[in-house]
Motif scaffolding. Structure first.
Motif, mmCIF file in Angstrom:
data_model
loop_
_atom_site.group_PDB
_atom_site.id
_atom_site.type_symbol
_atom_site.label_atom_id
_atom_site.label_comp_id
_atom_site.label_asym_id
_atom_site.label_seq_id
_atom_site.Cartn_x
_atom_site.Cartn_y
_atom_site.Cartn_z
ATOM 1 N N GLU A 152 0.850 -1.186 0.000
ATOM 2 C CA GLU A 152 0.000 0.000 0.000
ATOM 3 C C GLU A 152 0.888 1.240 0.000
ATOM 4 O OE1 GLU A 152 -3.401 2.289 2.707
ATOM 5 O OE2 GLU A 152 -2.415 0.483 3.479
ATOM 6 N N ARG A 153 0.678 2.103 -0.963
ATOM 7 C CA ARG A 153 1.436 3.360 -0.977
ATOM 8 C C ARG A 153 0.790 4.331 0.001
ATOM 9 N NH1 ARG A 153 2.561 5.979 -6.672
ATOM 10 N NH2 ARG A 153 0.312 6.389 -6.598
ATOM 11 N N LEU A 154 1.553 4.763 0.979
ATOM 12 C CA LEU A 154 1.054 5.676 1.998
ATOM 13 C C LEU A 154 1.311 7.128 1.646
ATOM 14 C CD1 LEU A 154 2.222 3.835 5.249
ATOM 15 C CD2 LEU A 154 0.082 3.538 3.965
ATOM 16 N N HIS A 155 2.344 7.363 0.833
ATOM 17 C CA HIS A 155 2.709 8.749 0.507
ATOM 18 C C HIS A 155 3.491 8.765 -0.793
ATOM 19 C CE1 HIS A 155 4.022 12.885 1.028
ATOM 20 N NE2 HIS A 155 5.236 12.482 0.716
ATOM 21 N N ALA A 156 3.284 9.830 -1.573
ATOM 22 C CA ALA A 156 4.064 10.052 -2.789
ATOM 23 C C ALA A 156 4.309 11.546 -2.950
ATOM 24 C CB ALA A 156 3.354 9.504 -4.015
ATOM 25 N N SER A 157 5.573 11.924 -3.103
ATOM 26 C CA SER A 157 5.944 13.309 -3.369
ATOM 27 C C SER A 157 7.372 13.308 -3.898
ATOM 28 C CB SER A 157 5.830 14.180 -2.107
ATOM 29 O OG SER A 157 6.800 13.794 -1.137
ATOM 30 N N ALA A 158 7.875 14.478 -4.223
ATOM 31 C CA ALA A 158 9.260 14.611 -4.667
ATOM 32 C C ALA A 158 9.899 15.792 -3.959
ATOM 33 C CB ALA A 158 9.336 14.808 -6.177
ATOM 34 N N THR A 159 11.191 15.674 -3.674
ATOM 35 C CA THR A 159 11.972 16.822 -3.228
ATOM 36 C C THR A 159 13.123 17.022 -4.203
ATOM 37 O OG1 THR A 159 13.388 15.522 -1.749
ATOM 38 C CG2 THR A 159 11.398 16.476 -0.803
ATOM 39 N N TYR A 160 13.482 18.277 -4.365
ATOM 40 C CA TYR A 160 14.547 18.635 -5.313
ATOM 41 C C TYR A 160 14.338 17.972 -6.675
ATOM 42 C CZ TYR A 160 16.698 20.360 -1.063
ATOM 43 O OH TYR A 160 16.938 21.017 0.115
ATOM 44 N N SER A 161 13.086 17.765 -7.028
ATOM 45 C CA SER A 161 12.674 17.260 -8.329
ATOM 46 C C SER A 161 13.015 15.789 -8.569
ATOM 47 C CB SER A 161 13.281 18.128 -9.454
ATOM 48 O OG SER A 161 12.799 17.746 -10.714
ATOM 49 N N VAL A 162 14.235 15.352 -8.246
ATOM 50 C CA VAL A 162 14.698 14.021 -8.654
ATOM 51 C C VAL A 162 14.628 12.972 -7.552
ATOM 52 C CG1 VAL A 162 16.182 14.970 -10.436
ATOM 53 C CG2 VAL A 162 17.119 14.574 -8.152
ATOM 54 N N LEU A 163 14.269 13.367 -6.338
ATOM 55 C CA LEU A 163 14.169 12.408 -5.239
ATOM 56 C C LEU A 163 12.696 12.136 -4.940
ATOM 57 C CD1 LEU A 163 16.870 13.729 -2.733
ATOM 58 C CD2 LEU A 163 17.112 11.939 -4.463
ATOM 59 N N ARG A 164 12.200 11.023 -5.426
ATOM 60 C CA ARG A 164 10.850 10.626 -5.050
ATOM 61 C C ARG A 164 10.872 10.134 -3.613
ATOM 62 N NH1 ARG A 164 6.340 9.848 -8.808
ATOM 63 N NH2 ARG A 164 5.483 8.602 -7.112
ATOM 64 N N MET A 165 9.935 10.632 -2.810
ATOM 65 C CA MET A 165 9.922 10.397 -1.374
ATOM 66 C C MET A 165 8.823 9.420 -0.963
ATOM 67 S SD MET A 165 12.426 12.188 -0.246
ATOM 68 C CE MET A 165 12.088 12.200 1.511
ATOM 69 N N ASP A 166 8.495 8.483 -1.831
ATOM 70 C CA ASP A 166 7.366 7.584 -1.593
ATOM 71 C C ASP A 166 7.583 6.694 -0.373
ATOM 72 O OD1 ASP A 166 7.202 8.719 -4.145
ATOM 73 O OD2 ASP A 166 6.008 7.064 -4.902
ATOM 74 N N VAL A 167 6.472 6.362 0.261
ATOM 75 C CA VAL A 167 6.458 5.496 1.441
ATOM 76 C C VAL A 167 5.456 4.375 1.198
ATOM 77 C CG1 VAL A 167 5.960 5.345 3.926
ATOM 78 C CG2 VAL A 167 7.073 7.407 2.985
ATOM 79 N N TYR A 168 5.857 3.145 1.499
ATOM 80 C CA TYR A 168 4.981 1.984 1.328
ATOM 81 C C TYR A 168 4.878 1.199 2.620
ATOM 82 C CZ TYR A 168 4.631 2.493 -3.728
ATOM 83 O OH TYR A 168 4.324 2.964 -4.989
ATOM 84 N N ALA A 169 3.701 0.624 2.836
ATOM 85 C CA ALA A 169 3.502 -0.343 3.904
ATOM 86 C C ALA A 169 3.241 -1.704 3.272
ATOM 87 C CB ALA A 169 2.321 0.061 4.777
ATOM 88 N N PHE A 170 3.793 -2.735 3.875
ATOM 89 C CA PHE A 170 3.620 -4.101 3.396
ATOM 90 C C PHE A 170 3.011 -4.948 4.512
ATOM 91 C CE2 PHE A 170 7.438 -2.404 1.256
ATOM 92 C CZ PHE A 170 6.982 -2.412 -0.054
ATOM 93 N N SER A 171 2.054 -5.770 4.132
ATOM 94 C CA SER A 171 1.442 -6.684 5.088
ATOM 95 C C SER A 171 1.245 -8.029 4.420
ATOM 96 C CB SER A 171 0.106 -6.125 5.574
ATOM 97 O OG SER A 171 -0.783 -5.930 4.487
ATOM 98 N N GLY A 172 1.167 -9.065 5.226
ATOM 99 C CA GLY A 172 0.918 -10.395 4.698
ATOM 100 C C GLY A 172 -0.519 -10.506 4.224
ATOM 101 N N ALA A 173 -0.730 -11.155 3.074
ATOM 102 C CA ALA A 173 -2.081 -11.321 2.542
ATOM 103 C C ALA A 173 -2.925 -12.150 3.502
ATOM 104 C CB ALA A 173 -2.027 -11.988 1.180
#
Length: 262
Positions: free
Chosen positions: A240-261
């Protein structure tokens, strides 16, 4: 309660000093999670020949960077360590036939303390680190994560700390919150689709299959912690993607959570 595992993009060391969407998100993330017994951070900034887990009683703050504002060097994150959890990490890795060393003196590098300073500012949760082995690639790091999956049932929050994109050769000349170019976003979009589609084989082969893979990751150390976090959620991990953004244009700052199905 079973903990998720996380992949965090920690960005530049100055993240705590900047007004960015990523900083705001991480500042609220800890409060949305079950309070962990301990935190294991797989950091892009600790490279060793074989997996090595830190087991200090009390963590020193490592300022592993140069040329930044004085205020950054005055920051500290004196979280306790956990030799007992470190021993458990080593036990699980060795049971999976993965060699593991224990380092009883190393503190926390900025891949660990920068995001944790925002997530858990009181520094009252035991923290330990696990190193990466860039020469062994994604499959090794996925295997490491799967060996550690039991930690999630034991109240340990497993965090992979790196960067969703990380071409520092393109870093200069961009404003803090400039939008990402197409070559950054197309890579991030591909990874998102394969993560949420549980396409592990494609993810392991990202170097050939993902658009602009080598451009976004000239070296792999900042992406490999993602594979350990993914592996810690098991073979049928749900992303699950919890966050998506960029800093200084080239650094994607995405955050993901993973859980067992389920």
């Amino acid at each position: 309660m079973t903990m998720p595992s996380l992949f965090l993009s920690h960005g530049a060391p100055t993240l705590p000093l900047t007004d960015t969407p990523a900083r705001a998100f991480l500042s609220g993330l800890g409060g949305t999670l079950t309070h962990p017994k301990a935190i294991l951070v797989v950091s892009a900034h600790w490279e060793t020949a074989v997996p090595t887990v830190s087991a200090a009683e009390r963590n020193e703050t490592i300022h592993d960077f140069r040329g930044f504002p004085r205020a950054l060097y005055e920051m500290s994150y004196a979280a306790p360590g956990s030799p007992a959890v470190a021993a458990r990490v080593a036990e699980l890795l060795r049971a999976a036939a993965i060699d593991c060393n224990i380092d009883r003196s190393r503190g926390l590098d900025h891949g660990a303390w920068v995001p944790l300073l925002l997530m858990y500012p009181h520094a009252d949760i035991p923290v330990l680190q696990l190193s990466v082995q860039p020469h062994l690639g994604p499959e090794h790091h996925l295997r490491v994560g799967r060996a550690l999956a039991a930690l999630r049932q034991e109240g340990v929050l497993v965090i992979g700390s790196g960067s969703f994109t990380h071409d520092l050769s393109e870093f200069r000349g961009h404003g803090l919150n400039d939008p990402a170019p197409d070559w950054v976003n197309s890579f991030a979009d591909w990874f998102h689709d394969e993560l949420t589609g549980n396409q592990t084989d494609k993810l392991l082969d990202y170097r050939r299959q993902a658009p602009f893979a080598a451009k976004n990751h000239p070296t792999e150390e900042h992406l490999l912690p993602l594979y350990t976090a993914l592996g810690a959620a098991g073979e049928k991990a749900e992303a699950e993607r919890l966050h998506a953004s960029a800093t200084y244009s080239v650094l994607r700052m995405d955050v993901y959570a993973f859980s067992g199905a389920q």
